[in-house]
Design a protein around this motif. Structure first.
Motif, PDB file in Angstrom:
ATOM      1  N   LEU A  50       0.823  -1.213   0.000  1.00 15.20           N
ATOM      2  CA  LEU A  50       0.000   0.000   0.000  1.00 15.20           C
ATOM      3  C   LEU A  50       0.855   1.260   0.000  1.00 15.20           C
ATOM      4  CD1 LEU A  50      -2.895  -1.141   2.335  1.00 15.20           C
ATOM      5  CD2 LEU A  50      -3.054  -0.556  -0.111  1.00 15.20           C
ATOM      6  N   ASP A  51       1.992   1.211   0.676  1.00 16.44           N
ATOM      7  CA  ASP A  51       2.902   2.358   0.653  1.00 16.44           C
ATOM      8  C   ASP A  51       3.400   2.613  -0.769  1.00 16.44           C
ATOM      9  OD1 ASP A  51       4.683   4.401   1.844  1.00 16.44           O
ATOM     10  OD2 ASP A  51       6.266   2.991   1.248  1.00 16.44           O
ATOM     11  N   ARG A  52       3.818   1.566  -1.445  1.00 19.91           N
ATOM     12  CA  ARG A  52       4.302   1.718  -2.825  1.00 19.91           C
ATOM     13  C   ARG A  52       3.172   2.175  -3.750  1.00 19.91           C
ATOM     14  NH1 ARG A  52       8.273  -3.328  -2.615  1.00 19.91           N
ATOM     15  NH2 ARG A  52       9.982  -2.262  -1.612  1.00 19.91           N
ATOM     16  N   HIS A  53       1.987   1.633  -3.532  1.00 18.93           N
ATOM     17  CA  HIS A  53       0.817   2.044  -4.312  1.00 18.93           C
ATOM     18  C   HIS A  53       0.589   3.547  -4.164  1.00 18.93           C
ATOM     19  CE1 HIS A  53      -3.506   2.984  -4.494  1.00 18.93           C
ATOM     20  NE2 HIS A  53      -3.481   2.218  -5.561  1.00 18.93           N
ATOM     21  N   GLN A  54       0.585   4.018  -2.938  1.00 22.20           N
ATOM     22  CA  GLN A  54       0.338   5.437  -2.683  1.00 22.20           C
ATOM     23  C   GLN A  54       1.432   6.310  -3.305  1.00 22.20           C
ATOM     24  OE1 GLN A  54      -2.860   4.893  -1.944  1.00 22.20           O
ATOM     25  NE2 GLN A  54      -2.803   6.564  -0.469  1.00 22.20           N
ATOM     26  N   ARG A  55       2.685   5.883  -3.190  1.00 23.52           N
ATOM     27  CA  ARG A  55       3.793   6.670  -3.753  1.00 23.52           C
ATOM     28  C   ARG A  55       3.711   6.735  -5.276  1.00 23.52           C
ATOM     29  NH1 ARG A  55       9.194   4.673  -1.845  1.00 23.52           N
ATOM     30  NH2 ARG A  55       8.150   2.733  -1.387  1.00 23.52           N
ATOM     31  N   ARG A  81      -7.744  12.481 -11.702  1.00 23.34           N
ATOM     32  CA  ARG A  81      -8.954  11.920 -11.079  1.00 23.34           C
ATOM     33  C   ARG A  81      -8.751  10.455 -10.701  1.00 23.34           C
ATOM     34  NH1 ARG A  81     -12.290  13.849 -14.458  1.00 23.34           N
ATOM     35  NH2 ARG A  81     -12.363  12.110 -15.919  1.00 23.34           N
ATOM     36  N   LEU A  82      -8.130   9.693 -11.593  1.00 20.22           N
ATOM     37  CA  LEU A  82      -7.850   8.285 -11.320  1.00 20.22           C
ATOM     38  C   LEU A  82      -6.891   8.143 -10.140  1.00 20.22           C
ATOM     39  CD1 LEU A  82      -8.420   5.423 -12.330  1.00 20.22           C
ATOM     40  CD2 LEU A  82      -6.484   5.678 -13.886  1.00 20.22           C
ATOM     41  N   ALA A  83      -5.861   8.971 -10.105  1.00 16.86           N
ATOM     42  CA  ALA A  83      -4.908   8.943  -8.993  1.00 16.86           C
ATOM     43  C   ALA A  83      -5.600   9.283  -7.681  1.00 16.86           C
ATOM     44  CB  ALA A  83      -3.754   9.921  -9.256  1.00 16.86           C
ATOM     45  N   ASP A  84      -6.487  10.268  -7.716  1.00 21.14           N
ATOM     46  CA  ASP A  84      -7.218  10.666  -6.513  1.00 21.14           C
ATOM     47  C   ASP A  84      -8.079   9.517  -5.993  1.00 21.14           C
ATOM     48  OD1 ASP A  84      -8.250  12.650  -4.568  1.00 21.14           O
ATOM     49  OD2 ASP A  84     -10.120  12.451  -5.717  1.00 21.14           O
ATOM     50  N   GLN A  85      -8.791   8.868  -6.894  1.00 18.41           N
ATOM     51  CA  GLN A  85      -9.656   7.749  -6.480  1.00 18.41           C
ATOM     52  C   GLN A  85      -8.832   6.583  -5.942  1.00 18.41           C
ATOM     53  OE1 GLN A  85     -11.878   7.022 -10.052  1.00 18.41           O
ATOM     54  NE2 GLN A  85     -13.314   8.703  -9.684  1.00 18.41           N
ATOM     55  N   ALA A  86      -7.745   6.259  -6.620  1.00 15.36           N
ATOM     56  CA  ALA A  86      -6.896   5.149  -6.176  1.00 15.36           C
ATOM     57  C   ALA A  86      -6.292   5.459  -4.808  1.00 15.36           C
ATOM     58  CB  ALA A  86      -5.796   4.881  -7.196  1.00 15.36           C
ATOM     59  N   GLN A  87      -5.858   6.691  -4.616  1.00 11.50           N
ATOM     60  CA  GLN A  87      -5.251   7.046  -3.331  1.00 11.50           C
ATOM     61  C   GLN A  87      -6.284   7.063  -2.211  1.00 11.50           C
ATOM     62  OE1 GLN A  87      -2.998  10.619  -4.634  1.00 11.50           O
ATOM     63  NE2 GLN A  87      -1.288   9.565  -3.652  1.00 11.50           N
ATOM     64  N   LYS A  88      -7.486   7.539  -2.484  1.00 11.37           N
ATOM     65  CA  LYS A  88      -8.530   7.546  -1.447  1.00 11.37           C
ATOM     66  C   LYS A  88      -8.839   6.120  -0.997  1.00 11.37           C
ATOM     67  CE  LYS A  88     -10.862  11.863  -2.511  1.00 11.37           C
ATOM     68  NZ  LYS A  88     -12.049  12.502  -3.103  1.00 11.37           N
ATOM     69  N   TYR A  89      -9.002   5.215  -1.955  1.00 16.55           N
ATOM     70  CA  TYR A  89      -9.263   3.825  -1.583  1.00 16.55           C
ATOM     71  C   TYR A  89      -8.045   3.248  -0.861  1.00 16.55           C
ATOM     72  CZ  TYR A  89     -11.032  -0.917  -1.687  1.00 16.55           C
ATOM     73  OH  TYR A  89     -11.481  -2.153  -1.308  1.00 16.55           O
TER      74      TYR A  89
END
Length: 130
Positions: A50-55, A81-89
């Protein structure tokens, strides 16, 4: 006679990845790591994924906030928008260890599919990490 430094440079450039290929590799690695984390009971494996995903998504968002002239505004807005949604989840998944990582895997798979379908040979890569 070719200078040894020039020969070394030519060898490296002949085998190096294009920007789009490098981005695809990043998403393949992310997918593998998220799938492993989704199957694992080890909280450290999940946290690391999840850390790598967020970075990664943070870098994508940052690259698309500013107009570099290589990407249309519509595409930049889509990636932000896609980055925002992925990071929120991703944040929700960090806070709730029971949440499935499948939606994050699916987003990464969709991006990877787009990278693989796009015309190859782009030295500049996609808008994702431009």
């Amino acid at each position: 006679m070719i200078h040894p430094a020039l020969r070394a440079y030519q060898t490296v450039t002949e085998t190096s990845l294009t920007g789009r290929e490098a981005e695809a590799v990043c998403f393949r690695m992310l997918i593998d790591e998220l799938e492993a984390a989704n199957q694992s009971a080890d909280s450290q494996v999940r946290s690391r994924a999840l850390d790598r995903h967020q970075r990664l998504w943070s870098m994508i968002m940052k690259a698309n906030i500013l107009d570099n002239g290589l990407t249309t505004e519509e595409d930049r807005r889509l990636f932000v928008r896609l980055a925002d949604q992925a990071q929120k989840y991703g944040v929700q998944a960090i806070l709730d260890p029971e949440m499935s990582l499948v939606p994050l895997i699916e987003i990464a798979e969709n991006v990877l599919a787009g990278l693989e379908m796009a015309p190859g040979g782009s030295e500049q890569g996609s808008s994702a990490l431009a």
